[in-house]
Design an enzyme around this catalytic site. Sequence first.
Site, PDB file in Angstrom:
ATOM      1  N   LEU A 110       0.803  -1.224   0.000  1.00 16.40           N
ATOM      2  CA  LEU A 110       0.000   0.000   0.000  1.00 16.40           C
ATOM      3  C   LEU A 110       0.836   1.275   0.000  1.00 16.40           C
ATOM      4  O   LEU A 110       0.402   2.306  -0.509  1.00 16.40           O
ATOM      5  CB  LEU A 110      -0.927   0.007   1.220  1.00 16.40           C
ATOM      6  CG  LEU A 110      -1.941  -1.137   1.314  1.00 16.40           C
ATOM      7  CD1 LEU A 110      -2.784  -0.973   2.573  1.00 16.40           C
ATOM      8  CD2 LEU A 110      -2.836  -1.186   0.092  1.00 16.40           C
ATOM      9  N   LYS A 111       2.018   1.245   0.582  1.00 23.25           N
ATOM     10  CA  LYS A 111       2.804   2.470   0.754  1.00 23.25           C
ATOM     11  C   LYS A 111       3.955   2.590  -0.237  1.00 23.25           C
ATOM     12  O   LYS A 111       4.892   3.357  -0.017  1.00 23.25           O
ATOM     13  CB  LYS A 111       3.346   2.528   2.182  1.00 23.25           C
ATOM     14  CG  LYS A 111       2.272   2.572   3.262  1.00 23.25           C
ATOM     15  CD  LYS A 111       1.443   3.847   3.189  1.00 23.25           C
ATOM     16  CE  LYS A 111       0.486   3.957   4.363  1.00 23.25           C
ATOM     17  NZ  LYS A 111      -0.320   5.181   4.308  1.00 23.25           N
ATOM     18  N   ASN A 112       3.897   1.862  -1.324  1.00 20.57           N
ATOM     19  CA  ASN A 112       4.985   1.869  -2.286  1.00 20.57           C
ATOM     20  C   ASN A 112       4.713   2.909  -3.366  1.00 20.57           C
ATOM     21  O   ASN A 112       3.770   2.786  -4.145  1.00 20.57           O
ATOM     22  CB  ASN A 112       5.103   0.467  -2.906  1.00 20.57           C
ATOM     23  CG  ASN A 112       6.232   0.353  -3.902  1.00 20.57           C
ATOM     24  OD1 ASN A 112       6.281   1.103  -4.863  1.00 20.57           O
ATOM     25  ND2 ASN A 112       7.120  -0.588  -3.682  1.00 20.57           N
TER      26      ASN A 112
END
Length: 328
Positions: A110-112
């Site tokens: 999700l945080k890439n």
Amino acid sequence: MGKYSESEDWADIVPIPQDDGGPNPLAAIAYSNEYREAMDYLRAVMANNEQSERALELTEHVISMNPAHYTVWLYRANTLFELQKQNRSDLQEDILEELKWLDGISLRHLKNYQIWHHRQTLMTRLDALPPSELPFLARMFAKDAKNYHVWSYRQWLVRHFSLWDTTELPYVETLLTADVRNNSAWNHRYFILFGRDIDPKSGKGLDEVGNIVDEDLIDREVEYAKVKIRLAPQNQSPWNYLRGLLRKRGSLLECKEFSEEFVGDLENEATGCRSSHALDFLADCCAEKKDKDRAGRALDLLARRYDPIRRGYWNYRRGLLGLGAVEA
């Protein structure tokens, strides 16, 4: 032996190992054997500028182990586009297929941010926004409604495909109804309503460079912000939104009485204050009216009682008014 060294499909490639600074590196990274081999072959492929189906599969393998490797993402995009030219395939279909694969990667990581840059690169090759794109973003927001990378990408989509007047405002309204404290949704609402007026040369809004203000829009949004503030007075997001709106008119004063609803009697602390943000807003209103004493009293309450963790900041604000600091 590994996946590539044992494969006849890769027999023509001489892998290039990573140079860690000699045979006895000081701080070599402990890669897994699988990752080390895949990267050795990828270096060789990139050195040859090979853009083939097997190179594309190799990038997928590396990304599955390290989705933050931005160089691999760039090489994958270039390879994908070159293969389309070589095969004379339908670029739109190729990109839609890539997006389906990318969806799964995005939902797992999700945080890439590299994922979203790759997605943006793909979108620049499309003539129109795919029907599946906004529903997919809704799935992402269902997992994390404040994901910075997804919101940045969505704003880019709005500009690129000119989505200002279509789905965005109703969608933001849905998000704020579900969670009035969603600061990302508040930011996106402001962007949707005013972002298109940014002058590309100066970076300023048209109201800043040409005194163009849609008064009806400002009136509507001020009332909207008031409704949301009354739901959760200690929620900073709509207060910031309200400030942004009123600054377009050049004054906060029209909402001074509104802020007082949540503040109580400044001279009688027993009356209580329901929102430190309202107190901050009122302090600015009083300062704008040149009512230094009342502004100082509001800042005093913030420093001593309602937001002492930021006492230094409130004292700084008092100093701007020529007032002394509030002691601990």
